[in-house]
Design an enzyme around this catalytic site. Structure first.
Site: not given
Ligand SMILES: [Zn+2]
Length: 291
Positions: A53-55, A117, A176, A186
């Site tokens: 993921h990225y946040t 993340e 994701h 993401d």
């Molecule tokens: Zn995500």
């Protein structure tokens, strides 16, 4: 209103003589667990998937969101010049990072995945509203914020370690967006999946020679929408069975392109995208254990 139903019916509950006492719970133990004498051979790891993921926020806000709210991840990689990776949830417990969706036949991925993340802003601020006026349906490559080089090194080494410990199959190392294409984009077009494959031996990537072969094949015989959609399902994507490229199925194409053709993610089916998909299916045929 349900709790008043007895009153509504003119009934009363007999309250007298209802003295409750705690049950006497037995505490003696008539067994001992022997873990050594017999062992099963039919077994496998519970962790099957890694979701990246990225946040979409900075270090401080990412820490706050992932440690105080009801979303979390097993690991957090800040945008910071140090060697730390933060472990927020033990690998033996569920982190709440994946949500609804699925991949390679598995749903409820929080049960069977490790979530990582990475602090990254996602879409550049000047492009955040780019989809709102309806001129475009999907963000192109240039709209995404690049990852810091040290972050990529840390992610790659961490994923390498987790994948080895749980024997995770290459195509189950996903973004994701791959598992929830209509909800998420993401880790975006600038996450370097190809580099992770070629430099660290992580995840899935197609062989160029196969892609070229399938590009020729497609031009000889154009596949039907039904066949193309089946190829997505064969790889692991949750692709619907309609006979048109509706928004839901274009979201899957876009997620696939973010991962495997990141320089040109369009959400529109084309020969190269299909050839890459076919090349991947050739290389990573077969399914996981579902015993
Ligand atoms: Zn995500």
């Amino acid at each position: 209103m349900v709790k008043n139903i007895f009153l509504a019916l003119g009934l009363t509950l007999p309250l007298i003589g209802c003295v409750t006492t705690a049950p006497q719970v037995a505490t003696t133990k008539n067994y001992s667990v022997d873990s050594d004498t017999y062992q099963s051979t039919g077994k496998s790891q519970r962790i099957k998937t890694i979701v990246l993921h990225y946040t979409v926020s900075d270090n401080e806000r990412s820490i706050k969101t992932l440690t105080t709210g009801n979303v979390s991840a097993h690991y957090l990689i800040l945008d910071k010049n140090d060697d730390k990776i933060y472990n927020l949830v033990p690998e033996s417990e569920r982190a709440w990072h994946a949500g609804e969706g699925g991949f390679t036949g598995r749903t409820i991925l929080n049960d069977t995945s490790i979530g990582i993340e990475i602090v990254n802003a996602g879409i550049k601020p000047e492009y955040r509203d780019a989809l709102k006026n309806g001129d475009m349906d999907y963000h192109p490559y240039e709209h995404y914020v690049a990852f810091d080089e040290l972050q990529i090194k840390k992610v790659a080494q961490l994923v390498q370690d987790i994948a080895r410990r749980y024997d995770i199959s290459p195509k189950n190392i996903i973004g994701h967006a791959d598992m929830a294409p209509s909800r998420k984009i993401d880790p975006g077009a600038k996450f370097p999946w190809e580099r992770l494959y070629s430099e660290y031996g992580i995840g899935a990537w197609y062989d160029e020679v196969d892609k070229q072969y399938f590009m020729q094949q497609v031009q000889l015989a154009t596949p039907t929408i039904r066949e193309v959609k089946q190829a997505f399902r064969d790889y692991g994507y949750q692709m619907n069975t309609t006979d048109v490229w509706d928004k839901e199925s274009r979201d899957v194409i876009y997620a696939f392109q973010l991962h495997f053709r990141p320089l040109k993610p369009t959400g529109i089916m084309d020969i190269e995208t299909y050839a890459i998909l076919k090349a991947l299916n050739k290389k990573y045929a077969g399914r996981d254990d579902f015993y």
